[in-house]
Write a protein that holds these residues in place. Sequence first.
Motif, PDB file in Angstrom:
ATOM      1  N   ARG A   3       4.801  29.125  22.199  1.00 27.16           N
ATOM      2  CA  ARG A   3       4.265  29.513  23.266  1.00 27.16           C
ATOM      3  C   ARG A   3       4.730  30.796  23.672  1.00 27.16           C
ATOM      4  O   ARG A   3       4.088  31.710  24.309  1.00 27.16           O
ATOM      5  N   ASN A   4       5.918  31.251  23.205  1.00 28.18           N
ATOM      6  CA  ASN A   4       6.604  32.511  23.988  1.00 28.18           C
ATOM      7  C   ASN A   4       7.687  32.801  22.847  1.00 28.18           C
ATOM      8  O   ASN A   4       7.945  31.884  21.865  1.00 28.18           O
ATOM      9  N   TYR A   5       8.186  33.973  22.783  1.00 27.51           N
ATOM     10  CA  TYR A   5       9.023  34.620  21.745  1.00 27.51           C
ATOM     11  C   TYR A   5      10.335  33.713  21.807  1.00 27.51           C
ATOM     12  O   TYR A   5      11.144  33.747  20.769  1.00 27.51           O
ATOM     13  N   LYS A   6      11.050  33.173  23.115  1.00 31.89           N
ATOM     14  CA  LYS A   6      12.052  32.445  23.215  1.00 31.89           C
ATOM     15  C   LYS A   6      11.890  31.122  22.308  1.00 31.89           C
ATOM     16  O   LYS A   6      12.815  30.886  21.542  1.00 31.89           O
ATOM     17  N   GLU A  26       9.865  30.607  19.673  1.00 28.68           N
ATOM     18  CA  GLU A  26       9.687  31.098  18.252  1.00 28.68           C
ATOM     19  C   GLU A  26      11.014  31.349  17.973  1.00 28.68           C
ATOM     20  O   GLU A  26      11.552  31.034  16.689  1.00 28.68           O
ATOM     21  N   LEU A  27      12.031  31.938  18.702  1.00 28.43           N
ATOM     22  CA  LEU A  27      13.257  32.255  18.151  1.00 28.43           C
ATOM     23  C   LEU A  27      14.148  30.823  17.961  1.00 28.43           C
ATOM     24  O   LEU A  27      15.079  30.628  16.966  1.00 28.43           O
ATOM     25  N   LEU A  28      13.823  29.831  18.933  1.00 27.31           N
ATOM     26  CA  LEU A  28      14.509  28.670  18.646  1.00 27.31           C
ATOM     27  C   LEU A  28      14.053  27.832  17.411  1.00 27.31           C
ATOM     28  O   LEU A  28      14.833  27.171  16.600  1.00 27.31           O
ATOM     29  N   PHE A  29      12.797  28.075  17.095  1.00 25.65           N
ATOM     30  CA  PHE A  29      12.225  27.631  15.839  1.00 25.65           C
ATOM     31  C   PHE A  29      13.056  28.190  14.705  1.00 25.65           C
ATOM     32  O   PHE A  29      13.183  27.411  13.394  1.00 25.65           O
ATOM     33  N   VAL A  30      13.526  29.444  14.652  1.00 26.86           N
ATOM     34  CA  VAL A  30      14.128  30.170  13.653  1.00 26.86           C
ATOM     35  C   VAL A  30      15.654  29.654  13.600  1.00 26.86           C
ATOM     36  O   VAL A  30      15.998  29.417  12.296  1.00 26.86           O
ATOM     37  N   MET A  31      15.877  29.373  14.511  1.00 26.27           N
ATOM     38  CA  MET A  31      17.295  28.695  14.623  1.00 26.27           C
ATOM     39  C   MET A  31      17.374  27.311  14.190  1.00 26.27           C
ATOM     40  O   MET A  31      18.342  26.951  13.438  1.00 26.27           O
ATOM     41  N   ALA A  32      16.189  26.561  14.204  1.00 22.98           N
ATOM     42  CA  ALA A  32      16.159  25.431  13.853  1.00 22.98           C
ATOM     43  C   ALA A  32      15.993  25.229  12.320  1.00 22.98           C
ATOM     44  O   ALA A  32      16.560  24.337  11.519  1.00 22.98           O
ATOM     45  N   GLY A  33      15.264  26.348  11.630  1.00 27.86           N
ATOM     46  CA  GLY A  33      15.087  26.301  10.477  1.00 27.86           C
ATOM     47  C   GLY A  33      16.414  26.727   9.548  1.00 27.86           C
ATOM     48  O   GLY A  33      16.783  26.439   8.476  1.00 27.86           O
TER      49      GLY A  33
END
Length: 302
Positions: A64-67, A69-76
């Motif tokens: 929904r937002n870039y924050k 999306e960044l958390l998903f990067v951290m999850a990966g």
Amino acid sequence: MGEVRGMWFYHLIAIVTVIVWGTTFVSTKILLSYGLSPMEILLYRFALAYVAMWFVAPRKILARNYKDELLFVMAGLCGGSLYFVSENTALGITLASNVSLILCTAPILTAFLTFLFTKGEKLDRKLIWGSLIAFVGVALVVFNGSFILKINPVGDALTLIAALMWAFYGLILKRMGSRYPVLFVTRKVFFYGIITLLPMFLFKPIQTDWHVLVQPVICLNLLFLGLVASMLCYIMWNTAVKQLGVVRTTNYIYIVPLVTLITSAIVIDEIITIVGLFGSVFILSGVYVAERGLKCFRLLWS
């Protein structure tokens, strides 16, 4: 009553997940024996899982937002590339027993990180006691009557990083699980797990002969790791975390060495000693205490 019964289902899928993860070492060892590197195995299993997820996951691309999306990067990164690379690298430079033991600090680390970063979260006394009991059991199972502990600062530090990554992964799941569907979260984890892994091949390019990959034994083991141990198990694990909470779910990680012990005895004829059996009892008791407390033991002692 119906809600309690429903919760048992999520406990069950968490247990099934760690049982599968406890057996993956067999497939991994087979693939390693055919010349695949640990990073290649991770790439192939995550790629298979990601492609398969498109048939079941929502078609939504971005968060929904870039924050978020960044958390998903951290999850990966935490639940994918950095976790597995740290663990596999550690296995190459320190004893497997050290790695198995240190990785099982993940539930304790998860509890403390949740306490530090989540407002209103308290450290449950039964969880602490259960974790300590289970950790003693893990130590007994890992060494299985043959106590060999060799301190290797680099290898042990990498293993601790892996355990920390899994703990942080749980915290991210806790936050994102309430805002996005489990299937979407899981697909994003695989995507960014692959993306954050790819730069590492600049230092060690893929060298596997493609003819090896089409061999039936390789295909079957990669399919198991990709579709069952990755896609299915991550979906089940993420679902359990969403319903039970990150601390309660992560506590089942203690069962992994027990499953590995039993699988080793069945598949490669390793001997289970009395020490290993005692460790198994400690692990199961610790997991029970973490969930239910010491009431049962007090009744036995009274």
